[in-house]
Design an enzyme around this catalytic site. Structure first.
Site, PDB file in Angstrom:
ATOM      1  N   TYR A  71       0.368  -1.296  -0.073  1.00 27.01           N
ATOM      2  CA  TYR A  71      -0.121  -0.407   0.074  1.00 27.01           C
ATOM      3  C   TYR A  71       0.941   0.904   0.406  1.00 27.01           C
ATOM      4  CZ  TYR A  71      -3.963  -2.408   0.203  1.00 27.01           C
ATOM      5  OH  TYR A  71      -5.496  -3.786   0.196  1.00 27.01           O
ATOM      6  N   ASN A 105     -12.298   2.458  -6.312  1.00 27.31           N
ATOM      7  CA  ASN A 105     -11.366   3.083  -6.858  1.00 27.31           C
ATOM      8  C   ASN A 105     -10.562   3.958  -5.392  1.00 27.31           C
ATOM      9  OD1 ASN A 105     -10.833   2.251  -8.675  1.00 27.31           O
ATOM     10  ND2 ASN A 105     -10.868   3.711 -10.227  1.00 27.31           N
ATOM     11  N   ASP A 107      -8.195   6.040  -5.177  1.00 28.90           N
ATOM     12  CA  ASP A 107      -6.916   6.838  -4.814  1.00 28.90           C
ATOM     13  C   ASP A 107      -7.842   8.436  -5.553  1.00 28.90           C
ATOM     14  OD1 ASP A 107      -8.056   8.213  -7.756  1.00 28.90           O
ATOM     15  OD2 ASP A 107      -7.582   5.758  -8.662  1.00 28.90           O
ATOM     16  N   HIS A 122     -14.939   1.601  -1.383  1.00 26.98           N
ATOM     17  CA  HIS A 122     -14.067   0.736  -1.267  1.00 26.98           C
ATOM     18  C   HIS A 122     -12.705   1.300  -0.361  1.00 26.98           C
ATOM     19  CE1 HIS A 122     -14.847  -2.759  -4.436  1.00 26.98           C
ATOM     20  NE2 HIS A 122     -15.611  -2.598  -3.119  1.00 26.98           N
ATOM     21  N   CYS A 130      -5.876   3.511  13.248  1.00 25.36           N
ATOM     22  CA  CYS A 130      -4.840   2.666  13.527  1.00 25.36           C
ATOM     23  C   CYS A 130      -5.588   1.470  13.127  1.00 25.36           C
ATOM     24  CB  CYS A 130      -5.178   2.760  15.387  1.00 25.36           C
ATOM     25  SG  CYS A 130      -4.731   1.094  16.446  1.00 25.36           S
ATOM     26  N   CYS A 159      -2.393   4.195  20.990  1.00 25.50           N
ATOM     27  CA  CYS A 159      -2.462   2.714  21.555  1.00 25.50           C
ATOM     28  C   CYS A 159      -1.272   1.942  21.333  1.00 25.50           C
ATOM     29  CB  CYS A 159      -3.741   1.831  21.028  1.00 25.50           C
ATOM     30  SG  CYS A 159      -3.882   1.450  19.589  1.00 25.50           S
ATOM     31  N   THR A 200     -14.200  -1.301 -15.234  1.00 23.79           N
ATOM     32  CA  THR A 200     -14.620  -2.048 -14.341  1.00 23.79           C
ATOM     33  C   THR A 200     -14.885  -4.040 -14.818  1.00 23.79           C
ATOM     34  OG1 THR A 200     -15.317  -2.994 -11.421  1.00 23.79           O
ATOM     35  CG2 THR A 200     -17.196  -1.542 -13.363  1.00 23.79           C
ATOM     36  N   ASN A 225     -15.462   0.160 -21.878  1.00 29.74           N
ATOM     37  CA  ASN A 225     -14.065  -0.421 -20.968  1.00 29.74           C
ATOM     38  C   ASN A 225     -13.718  -1.395 -22.883  1.00 29.74           C
ATOM     39  OD1 ASN A 225     -12.772  -2.695 -20.985  1.00 29.74           O
ATOM     40  ND2 ASN A 225     -13.620  -3.511 -18.487  1.00 29.74           N
ATOM     41  N   ALA A 243     -11.202   4.550 -20.643  1.00 34.35           N
ATOM     42  CA  ALA A 243     -11.760   5.807 -20.014  1.00 34.35           C
ATOM     43  C   ALA A 243     -11.270   7.595 -20.827  1.00 34.35           C
ATOM     44  CB  ALA A 243     -11.763   5.952 -18.756  1.00 34.35           C
TER      45      ALA A 243
HETATM   46  P1  OAD Z   1     -10.175  -4.328 -12.045  1.00 42.58           P
HETATM   47  O1  OAD Z   1      -8.780  -4.559 -12.358  1.00 42.58           O
HETATM   48  O2  OAD Z   1     -10.951  -6.223 -11.973  1.00 42.58           O
HETATM   49  O3  OAD Z   1     -10.895  -4.361 -13.645  1.00 42.58           O
HETATM   50  C1  OAD Z   1     -10.039  -3.722 -13.987  1.00 42.58           C
HETATM   51  C2  OAD Z   1     -11.418  -3.290 -16.031  1.00 42.58           C
HETATM   52  O4  OAD Z   1     -10.809  -1.751 -16.172  1.00 42.58           O
HETATM   53  C3  OAD Z   1     -11.327  -4.501 -16.726  1.00 42.58           C
HETATM   54  O5  OAD Z   1     -12.539  -4.890 -16.503  1.00 42.58           O
HETATM   55  C4  OAD Z   1     -10.848  -3.616 -18.015  1.00 42.58           C
HETATM   56  O6  OAD Z   1     -10.268  -3.988 -18.865  1.00 42.58           O
HETATM   57  C5  OAD Z   1     -10.603  -2.385 -17.486  1.00 42.58           C
HETATM   58  N1  OAD Z   1      -9.480  -1.303 -17.973  1.00 42.58           N
HETATM   59  C6  OAD Z   1      -8.681  -1.379 -18.407  1.00 42.58           C
HETATM   60  N2  OAD Z   1      -7.456  -0.168 -19.086  1.00 42.58           N
HETATM   61  C7  OAD Z   1      -9.082   0.538 -18.709  1.00 42.58           C
HETATM   62  C8  OAD Z   1      -8.811   1.705 -19.645  1.00 42.58           C
HETATM   63  N3  OAD Z   1      -8.195   2.805 -19.644  1.00 42.58           N
HETATM   64  N4  OAD Z   1     -10.591   2.662 -19.550  1.00 42.58           N
HETATM   65  C9  OAD Z   1     -11.393   1.998 -19.395  1.00 42.58           C
HETATM   66  N5  OAD Z   1     -10.983   0.634 -18.732  1.00 42.58           N
HETATM   67  C10 OAD Z   1      -9.557  -0.046 -18.480  1.00 42.58           C
HETATM   68  O7  OAD Z   1     -10.755  -3.208 -11.349  1.00 42.58           O
HETATM   69  P2  OAD Z   1     -12.028  -3.659 -10.402  1.00 42.58           P
HETATM   70  O8  OAD Z   1     -12.973  -4.308 -11.436  1.00 42.58           O
HETATM   71  O9  OAD Z   1     -12.406  -2.005 -10.301  1.00 42.58           O
HETATM   72  O10 OAD Z   1     -10.955  -4.555  -3.917  1.00 42.58           O
HETATM   73  O11 OAD Z   1     -11.481  -4.132  -9.493  1.00 42.58           O
HETATM   74  C11 OAD Z   1     -12.830  -4.205  -8.377  1.00 42.58           C
HETATM   75  C12 OAD Z   1     -11.918  -4.692  -7.562  1.00 42.58           C
HETATM   76  O12 OAD Z   1     -11.366  -5.837  -6.819  1.00 42.58           O
HETATM   77  C13 OAD Z   1     -11.109  -3.768  -6.591  1.00 42.58           C
HETATM   78  O13 OAD Z   1     -11.540  -2.443  -5.707  1.00 42.58           O
HETATM   79  C14 OAD Z   1     -10.703  -4.176  -5.183  1.00 42.58           C
HETATM   80  C15 OAD Z   1     -10.396  -5.365  -6.125  1.00 42.58           C
HETATM   81  O14 OAD Z   1      -9.739  -6.310  -5.823  1.00 42.58           O
HETATM   82  C16 OAD Z   1     -10.500  -4.274  -3.242  1.00 42.58           C
HETATM   83  O15 OAD Z   1      -9.426  -4.422  -3.104  1.00 42.58           O
HETATM   84  C17 OAD Z   1     -11.722  -4.865  -2.099  1.00 42.58           C
END
Ligand code: OAD
Length: 257
Positions: A71, A105, A107, A122, A130, A159, A200, A225, A243
């Site tokens: 992280y 995200n 960030d 998330h 802590c 703590c 996503t 996507n 995006a």
């Molecule tokens: P993923 O890494 O699972 O998926 C990213 C998605 O973005 C994929 O479908 C890619 O095809 C797409 N992608 C890649 N580049 C791109 C671009 N330039 N423009 C648009 N799309 C693009 O990420 P998340 O779906 O956000 O959770 O993952 C969900 C959660 O799983 C995260 O928040 C995290 C992770 O493990 C926790 O940590 C709880």
């Protein structure tokens, strides 16, 4: 600067006709800012680690220094990254439509582009607290210059517990206020409104359930996507682009409309 995309007519009509736009973003939203998505191959030191296995309370309990190193490196990446044209387009979109951004995200690139974020489902990387007593940690611990495999977490002033990132790990509950804001944003949608699903993979719930909830409200669901996701089939339209290509094009059609 990436090229902007050609938009299908159905997408242009839907966005022009919408009063509200709910934007659901995932890691792909920040990919063009240089932040690797979760399911892309990781590079360098972290290529042998599965982020899904580091993002758990079990991983933290077993080896806080390993998890904190991962992280701490992401904090550095995010701090040095800039919002991309996609983030900036969403900030511009708010001048044209009622916009609610719900992001998975951790960030702060939406905010730095000028958007208000309705919900960080998330959590947020920088909301350090802590792990033992839950007290917020003020300031930013020292971050490694280069990725390293172990960094001792900072200690809580109250703590002495280890300080952890303010993110939601697998198996943890989502922040109540973020879920409430998301449900309110979905509930505010009606027929003719639009839900944009950006970057996503649609495999982590409950976030992956929100596009179909938006569709149930009558909203037109549009995926942005470059590749197919688990959500593609339920979307009314898919735009196969990034995006930073597609979102500026969407705002341009509103400027022209
Ligand atoms: P993923 O890494 O699972 O998926 C990213 C998605 O973005 C994929 O479908 C890619 O095809 C797409 N992608 C890649 N580049 C791109 C671009 N330039 N423009 C648009 N799309 C693009 O990420 P998340 O779906 O956000 O959770 O993952 C969900 C959660 O799983 C995260 O928040 C995290 C992770 O493990 C926790 O940590 C709880």
């Amino acid at each position: 600067m990436p090229e902007t995309a050609e938009l299908p007519d159905g997408v242009v009509t839907a966005v022009r006709g919408a009063r509200r736009v709910l934007v659901l973003t995932g890691a792909g939203m920040s990919a063009e800012s240089g932040i690797a998505t979760f399911r892309d191959a990781q590079t360098g030191l972290w290529e042998t680690f599965d982020p899904g296995q580091l993002a758990t309370p079990e991983a933290w309990a077993a080896d806080p220094a390993l998890v904190w190193a991962w992280y701490a490196w992401r904090i550095r990446l995010v701090r040095d990254a800039e919002p991309n044209p996609g983030h900036r387009a969403l900030a511009d979109l708010a001048a044209h439509r009622e916009v609610a951004i719900v992001t998975q995200n951790i960030d702060d690139l939406h905010e730095r582009a000028g958007s208000q974020v309705a919900a960080h489902l998330h959590g947020s990387l920088l909301d350090l607290r802590c792990a033992q007593c839950g007290a917020p940690f003020e300031g930013l611990p020292e971050l490694p210059e280069e990725p390293v495999e172990r960094v001792t977490p900072a200690s809580c002033a109250g703590c002495g517990g280890d300080v952890r990132p303010g993110v939601v790990w697998f198996g943890e509950v989502l922040p109540e206020d973020a879920v409430r804001e998301t449900e309110a944003a979905i509930g505010a949608l009606g027929p003719g409104d639009v839900c944009l699903v950006v970057g996503t993979s649609g495999i982590v719930f409950p976030a992956a359930g929100y596009p179909s909830a938006a569709a149930a409200q009558g909203a037109t669901v549009i995926e942005v996507n470059p590749v197919e996701s688990e959500l593609s089939d339920l979307c009314h339209h898919v735009v196969r682009g990034t995006a930073a290509q597609v979102l500026p094009a969407l705002v341009t059609v509103l400027d022209e409309g």
